[in-house]
Enzyme design. Structure first.
Site, PDB file in Angstrom:
ATOM      1  N   VAL A 101     -27.933   8.738   5.246  1.00  0.00           N
ATOM      2  CA  VAL A 101     -29.303   9.178   5.492  1.00  0.00           C
ATOM      3  C   VAL A 101     -29.241   9.755   6.905  1.00  0.00           C
ATOM      4  CG1 VAL A 101     -31.704   8.484   5.860  1.00  0.00           C
ATOM      5  CG2 VAL A 101     -30.394   7.499   3.959  1.00  0.00           C
ATOM      6  N   PRO A 102     -29.249  11.075   7.026  1.00  0.00           N
ATOM      7  CA  PRO A 102     -28.910  11.724   8.302  1.00  0.00           C
ATOM      8  C   PRO A 102     -30.053  11.713   9.328  1.00  0.00           C
ATOM      9  CG  PRO A 102     -29.420  13.383   6.674  1.00  0.00           C
ATOM     10  CD  PRO A 102     -29.487  12.058   5.967  1.00  0.00           C
ATOM     11  N   CYS A 103     -30.348  10.537   9.860  1.00  0.00           N
ATOM     12  CA  CYS A 103     -31.416  10.426  10.849  1.00  0.00           C
ATOM     13  C   CYS A 103     -31.088  11.219  12.113  1.00  0.00           C
ATOM     14  CB  CYS A 103     -31.709   8.973  11.167  1.00  0.00           C
ATOM     15  SG  CYS A 103     -30.276   7.988  11.629  1.00  0.00           S
ATOM     16  N   HIS A 104     -29.807  11.529  12.314  1.00  0.00           N
ATOM     17  CA  HIS A 104     -29.436  12.345  13.476  1.00  0.00           C
ATOM     18  C   HIS A 104     -29.989  13.757  13.367  1.00  0.00           C
ATOM     19  CE1 HIS A 104     -26.248  13.151  10.531  1.00  0.00           C
ATOM     20  NE2 HIS A 104     -26.024  14.297  11.157  1.00  0.00           N
TER      21      HIS A 104
END
Length: 182
Positions: free
Chosen positions: A138-141
């Site tokens: 889950v690419p929160c970056h």
């Protein structure tokens, strides 16, 4: 993934960890200061999961995907099954939107809140990202604060790690690193 377990694995940015159970990946941990801290943070709040040297094929594929992403391959990792049973419906919605952000692109907390129907949810979106147990799957970056500022990042190294991951993906505009205008 009949049984659960966990393992650490090398990436271009350091040692990461992954934990899984019968329904899929339950947690991923970006590098901490050292491998024992990465393992401890990975397992925090999880039921006891044994260390496994040879994870199941689905977990090996997830590891390979994370490794590829962190060395610069444009991978969305949508094929990785995540066990979100312990998450709130709001977190699941936020993470689904974040997973749809393609590698090399970004969105803001406000844009995600707007997609959820209320820009007033921006802070709650940020809190959900701060509790993301699946980074970088889950690419929160890829989610930034207003004005394309990096905002917070709960992984080891904080915003510097977030910027490094965005740079690897080619998502940075030149002024994100130089700090001008802030």
């Amino acid at each position: 993934m009949r049984e659960g377990g966990h393992t650490l694995f090398p990436t271009a940015i350091g040692t990461c960890g992954i934990a899984w159970g019968p329904a899929g990946v339950v947690a991923v941990q970006l590098p901490e200061a050292d491998a024992p801290r990465t393992r401890a943070r990975l397992l925090k709040g999880l039921p006891p999961l044994p260390a496994v040297d040879q994870p199941p094929a689905a977990v090996q594929a997830a590891i390979a995907g994370v490794q590829a992403l962190l060395k610069g391959e444009a991978r969305d990792l949508l094929e990785i099954e995540l066990d979100m049973a312990k998450l709130t419906p709001f977190q699941r919605q936020v993470y689904a939107i974040a997973r749809a952000i393609p590698p090399g692109q970004t969105r803001t907390y406000g844009e995600i809140a707007r997609e959820l129907g209320d820009v007033g949810l921006s802070r709650a979106v940020g809190q959900a990202m701060g509790h993301n147990p699946f980074a970088p799957i889950v690419p929160c970056h890829r989610v930034l604060a207003a004005g394309n500022r990096p905002g917070g990042f709960s992984a080891g190294g904080g915003a510097v790690t977030k910027l490094r991951m965005l740079a690897i993906e080619g998502a940075l505009e030149p002024d994100l690193f130089d700090g001008e205008g802030r």
